[in-house]
Design a protein around this motif. Structure first.
Motif, PDB file in Angstrom:
ATOM      1  N   VAL A  85       0.844  -1.198   0.000  1.00 46.65           N
ATOM      2  CA  VAL A  85       0.000   0.000   0.000  1.00 46.65           C
ATOM      3  C   VAL A  85       0.881   1.250   0.000  1.00 46.65           C
ATOM      4  O   VAL A  85       0.634   2.200  -0.750  1.00 46.65           O
ATOM      5  CB  VAL A  85      -0.959   0.004   1.210  1.00 46.65           C
ATOM      6  CG1 VAL A  85      -1.645   1.353   1.367  1.00 46.65           C
ATOM      7  CG2 VAL A  85      -1.997  -1.103   1.064  1.00 46.65           C
ATOM      8  N   GLY A  86       1.915   1.240   0.793  1.00 50.79           N
ATOM      9  CA  GLY A  86       2.840   2.374   0.829  1.00 50.79           C
ATOM     10  C   GLY A  86       3.544   2.576  -0.503  1.00 50.79           C
ATOM     11  O   GLY A  86       3.678   3.709  -0.978  1.00 50.79           O
ATOM     12  N   ALA A  87       3.980   1.496  -1.126  1.00 50.40           N
ATOM     13  CA  ALA A  87       4.648   1.588  -2.427  1.00 50.40           C
ATOM     14  C   ALA A  87       3.690   2.116  -3.488  1.00 50.40           C
ATOM     15  O   ALA A  87       4.061   2.959  -4.316  1.00 50.40           O
ATOM     16  CB  ALA A  87       5.196   0.222  -2.829  1.00 50.40           C
ATOM     17  N   ASN A  88       2.450   1.641  -3.460  1.00 56.94           N
ATOM     18  CA  ASN A  88       1.455   2.125  -4.415  1.00 56.94           C
ATOM     19  C   ASN A  88       1.190   3.613  -4.215  1.00 56.94           C
ATOM     20  O   ASN A  88       1.056   4.365  -5.186  1.00 56.94           O
ATOM     21  CB  ASN A  88       0.153   1.344  -4.281  1.00 56.94           C
ATOM     22  CG  ASN A  88       0.273  -0.102  -4.727  1.00 56.94           C
ATOM     23  OD1 ASN A  88       1.251  -0.484  -5.365  1.00 56.94           O
ATOM     24  ND2 ASN A  88      -0.701  -0.913  -4.383  1.00 56.94           N
ATOM     25  N   ILE A 118       2.073   9.389  -5.976  1.00 59.77           N
ATOM     26  CA  ILE A 118       2.669  10.708  -5.739  1.00 59.77           C
ATOM     27  C   ILE A 118       3.709  11.015  -6.816  1.00 59.77           C
ATOM     28  O   ILE A 118       3.714  12.111  -7.385  1.00 59.77           O
ATOM     29  CB  ILE A 118       3.318  10.773  -4.340  1.00 59.77           C
ATOM     30  CG1 ILE A 118       2.266  10.605  -3.242  1.00 59.77           C
ATOM     31  CG2 ILE A 118       4.109  12.061  -4.152  1.00 59.77           C
ATOM     32  CD1 ILE A 118       1.196  11.661  -3.233  1.00 59.77           C
ATOM     33  N   ASP A 119       4.557  10.056  -7.115  1.00 59.65           N
ATOM     34  CA  ASP A 119       5.604  10.266  -8.121  1.00 59.65           C
ATOM     35  C   ASP A 119       5.024  10.561  -9.503  1.00 59.65           C
ATOM     36  O   ASP A 119       5.595  11.336 -10.264  1.00 59.65           O
ATOM     37  CB  ASP A 119       6.523   9.043  -8.200  1.00 59.65           C
ATOM     38  CG  ASP A 119       7.373   8.872  -6.957  1.00 59.65           C
ATOM     39  OD1 ASP A 119       7.501   9.836  -6.165  1.00 59.65           O
ATOM     40  OD2 ASP A 119       7.914   7.756  -6.766  1.00 59.65           O
TER      41      ASP A 119
END
Length: 52
Positions: free
Chosen positions: A18-21, A26-27
């Motif tokens: 979830v954090g990576a997604n 954001i990127d």
């Protein structure tokens, strides 16, 4: 939905994904460069519309 929320809160692998997604989102959409590009697009559209 509740099951997925619980998994995100209790399963470290799910939380990491979830954090990576979220970071990918954001990127792709909210870097300073992307926000500046979007502002310029909108301003260009506004200027073009005013000239009509």
């Amino acid at each position: 939905m509740a099951e997925r929320l619980i998994a995100g809160l209790t399963d470290p692998a799910v939380a990491k994904q979830v954090g990576a997604n979220g970071q990918d989102l954001i990127d792709q959409h909210f870097t300073l460069q992307r926000v500046l590009e979007r502002h310029l697009e909108v301003l260009g559209t506004m200027v073009a519309a005013r000239g009509r």
